[in-house]
Design a protein around this motif. Structure first.
Motif, PDB file in Angstrom:
ATOM      1  N   LEU A 135     -14.007  -7.322   6.507  1.00 42.55           N
ATOM      2  CA  LEU A 135     -13.075  -6.220   6.238  1.00 42.55           C
ATOM      3  C   LEU A 135     -11.794  -6.360   7.058  1.00 42.55           C
ATOM      4  N   ALA A 136     -11.921  -6.810   8.289  1.00 40.59           N
ATOM      5  CA  ALA A 136     -10.735  -7.018   9.122  1.00 40.59           C
ATOM      6  C   ALA A 136      -9.849  -8.109   8.526  1.00 40.59           C
ATOM      7  N   LEU A 137     -10.457  -9.190   8.042  1.00 37.91           N
ATOM      8  CA  LEU A 137      -9.673 -10.257   7.405  1.00 37.91           C
ATOM      9  C   LEU A 137      -9.013  -9.753   6.123  1.00 37.91           C
ATOM     10  N   TRP A 138      -9.753  -8.977   5.353  1.00 37.44           N
ATOM     11  CA  TRP A 138      -9.230  -8.438   4.101  1.00 37.44           C
ATOM     12  C   TRP A 138      -8.031  -7.534   4.371  1.00 37.44           C
ATOM     13  N   LYS A 139      -8.173  -6.672   5.368  1.00 30.11           N
ATOM     14  CA  LYS A 139      -7.075  -5.761   5.728  1.00 30.11           C
ATOM     15  C   LYS A 139      -5.845  -6.561   6.147  1.00 30.11           C
ATOM     16  N   GLU A 140      -6.037  -7.595   6.949  1.00 29.18           N
ATOM     17  CA  GLU A 140      -4.916  -8.415   7.392  1.00 29.18           C
ATOM     18  C   GLU A 140      -4.240  -9.090   6.205  1.00 29.18           C
ATOM     19  N   LYS A 141      -5.029  -9.607   5.292  1.00 25.76           N
ATOM     20  CA  LYS A 141      -4.461 -10.276   4.104  1.00 25.76           C
ATOM     21  C   LYS A 141      -3.697  -9.263   3.252  1.00 25.76           C
ATOM     22  N   MET A 142      -4.215  -8.040   3.107  1.00 34.27           N
ATOM     23  CA  MET A 142      -3.513  -7.012   2.331  1.00 34.27           C
ATOM     24  C   MET A 142      -2.199  -6.636   3.006  1.00 34.27           C
ATOM     25  N   THR A 143      -2.193  -6.588   4.326  1.00 38.27           N
ATOM     26  CA  THR A 143      -0.968  -6.279   5.064  1.00 38.27           C
ATOM     27  C   THR A 143       0.064  -7.378   4.831  1.00 38.27           C
ATOM     28  N   ALA A 175      -7.556  -9.931  -5.170  1.00 38.04           N
ATOM     29  CA  ALA A 175      -6.965 -11.216  -4.783  1.00 38.04           C
ATOM     30  C   ALA A 175      -6.914 -11.377  -3.268  1.00 38.04           C
ATOM     31  N   CYS A 176      -6.952 -10.269  -2.553  1.00 39.62           N
ATOM     32  CA  CYS A 176      -6.906 -10.317  -1.089  1.00 39.62           C
ATOM     33  C   CYS A 176      -8.282 -10.508  -0.464  1.00 39.62           C
ATOM     34  N   GLU A 179       0.219  -9.382   2.228  1.00 38.51           N
ATOM     35  CA  GLU A 179       0.641  -9.304   0.828  1.00 38.51           C
ATOM     36  C   GLU A 179       1.673  -8.212   0.617  1.00 38.51           C
ATOM     37  N   SER A 180       1.504  -7.077   1.299  1.00 37.57           N
ATOM     38  CA  SER A 180       2.439  -5.977   1.087  1.00 37.57           C
ATOM     39  C   SER A 180       3.803  -6.301   1.701  1.00 37.57           C
ATOM     40  N   VAL A 181       3.807  -7.131   2.753  1.00 37.55           N
ATOM     41  CA  VAL A 181       5.074  -7.511   3.370  1.00 37.55           C
ATOM     42  C   VAL A 181       5.755  -8.598   2.553  1.00 37.55           C
ATOM     43  N   VAL A 182       4.978  -9.585   2.094  1.00 39.19           N
ATOM     44  CA  VAL A 182       5.529 -10.731   1.392  1.00 39.19           C
ATOM     45  C   VAL A 182       5.700 -10.456  -0.089  1.00 39.19           C
ATOM     46  N   GLY A 183       4.772  -9.749  -0.686  1.00 38.68           N
ATOM     47  CA  GLY A 183       4.764  -9.545  -2.134  1.00 38.68           C
ATOM     48  C   GLY A 183       5.767  -8.514  -2.605  1.00 38.68           C
ATOM     49  N   ASP A 184       5.605  -8.143  -3.857  1.00 36.01           N
ATOM     50  CA  ASP A 184       6.532  -7.199  -4.479  1.00 36.01           C
ATOM     51  C   ASP A 184       6.099  -5.746  -4.295  1.00 36.01           C
ATOM     52  N   GLY A 185       5.129  -5.519  -3.449  1.00 35.91           N
ATOM     53  CA  GLY A 185       4.672  -4.158  -3.201  1.00 35.91           C
ATOM     54  C   GLY A 185       3.479  -3.768  -4.048  1.00 35.91           C
ATOM     55  N   ASN A 186       3.224  -4.480  -5.131  1.00 43.56           N
ATOM     56  CA  ASN A 186       2.036  -4.228  -5.958  1.00 43.56           C
ATOM     57  C   ASN A 186       0.915  -5.117  -5.442  1.00 43.56           C
ATOM     58  N   ARG A 187      -0.055  -4.504  -4.822  1.00 48.41           N
ATOM     59  CA  ARG A 187      -1.139  -5.266  -4.205  1.00 48.41           C
ATOM     60  C   ARG A 187      -2.311  -5.414  -5.159  1.00 48.41           C
ATOM     61  N   ASN A 188      -2.770  -6.618  -5.305  1.00 47.13           N
ATOM     62  CA  ASN A 188      -3.997  -6.894  -6.040  1.00 47.13           C
ATOM     63  C   ASN A 188      -5.111  -6.997  -5.002  1.00 47.13           C
ATOM     64  N   ARG A 189      -5.878  -5.937  -4.849  1.00 40.72           N
ATOM     65  CA  ARG A 189      -6.899  -5.876  -3.795  1.00 40.72           C
ATOM     66  C   ARG A 189      -7.914  -6.998  -3.918  1.00 40.72           C
TER      67      ARG A 189
END
Length: 151
Positions: free
Chosen positions: A108-116, A130-131, A118-128
Motif C-alpha cells: 500500500l505504501a508503494l501504491w500510494k507513492e506511485k499514485m502521488t 495502473a498504479c 502519477e498525479s504530479v507527472v500525469g494529466d491529473g486523471n489517475r488510473n488506480r
C-alpha cells in the motif's frame, strides 16, 4: 512445594523436550505474549480465525485474556511434545497473519507513492489500477527480514 502453574514470558525462544518431566502437579502453562500479539493484528477476521484455532485445539483455551495449556496432556512432562506442536501451530498462524499484514502495508505504501508520482507527472486523471505494484516474493522476503519478529 509443588509447581502448579508456569508463566512463559515474551522472549522465550526454546523449551526443551524434557523440561516438564516429573512435574505431575503442573496444572497449566500460561502464555501472556500470545494475547499481546493477537491485539496487534488489525484484521478482525484474521484475529477471529486465530481465536477459533485456539478454541478448536485440544487442551488450549483463552481464559481471562490469557492463553492456557492445561497440564493434563503434559502427563507429568511426557506429553510436552504434543502441547508444543499445538502451540507451534497457533504461533505459526499468528506469524503468518503478521507477515501478511506487513506485506500489505508495504504494498500500500508503494501504491500510494506511485499514485502521488502519477498525479504530479500525469494529466491529473489517475488510473488506480495502473498504479498497483505487485512486489515479487523474493523482494518481499528481503525487505521483511528487517521487520522485527513478533513485535
Amino acid at each position: 512445594h509443588r509447581l502448579r502453574e508456569v508463566v512463559l514470558n515474551k522472549g522465550l525462544e526454546k523449551i526443551g523436550e524434557r523440561v516438564f518431566i516429573n512435574c505431575r502437579s503442573l496444572g497449566s502453562l500460561k502464555f501472556p505474549s500470545i494475547p499481546t500479539q493477537l491485539g496487534m493484528i488489525e484484521c478482525e477476521s484474521d484475529r477471529a480465525d486465530i481465536l477459533n484455532t485456539i478454541d478448536e485445539t485440544a487442551d488450549v483455551s483463552m481464559v481471562d485474556g490469557e492463553v492456557l495449556i492445561s497440564g493434563t496432556p503434559l502427563e507429568g512432562g511426557n506429553g510436552w511434545m504434543t502441547c508444543k506442536e499445538n502451540l507451534d501451530r497457533i504461533l505459526g498462524l499468528i506469524a503468518h497473519v503478521q507477515m501478511k499484514e506487513a506485506t500489505t502495508a508495504f504494498e500500500l505504501a508503494l501504491w500510494k507513492e506511485k499514485m502521488t508520482e502519477e498525479s504530479v507527472v500525469g494529466d491529473g486523471n489517475r488510473n488506480r489500477e495502473a498504479c498497483r505494484i505487485d512486489v515479487p516474493g523474493p523482494v518481499k522476503d528481503a525487505i521483511l527480514q528487517f521487520f522485527p519478529e513478533n513485535s
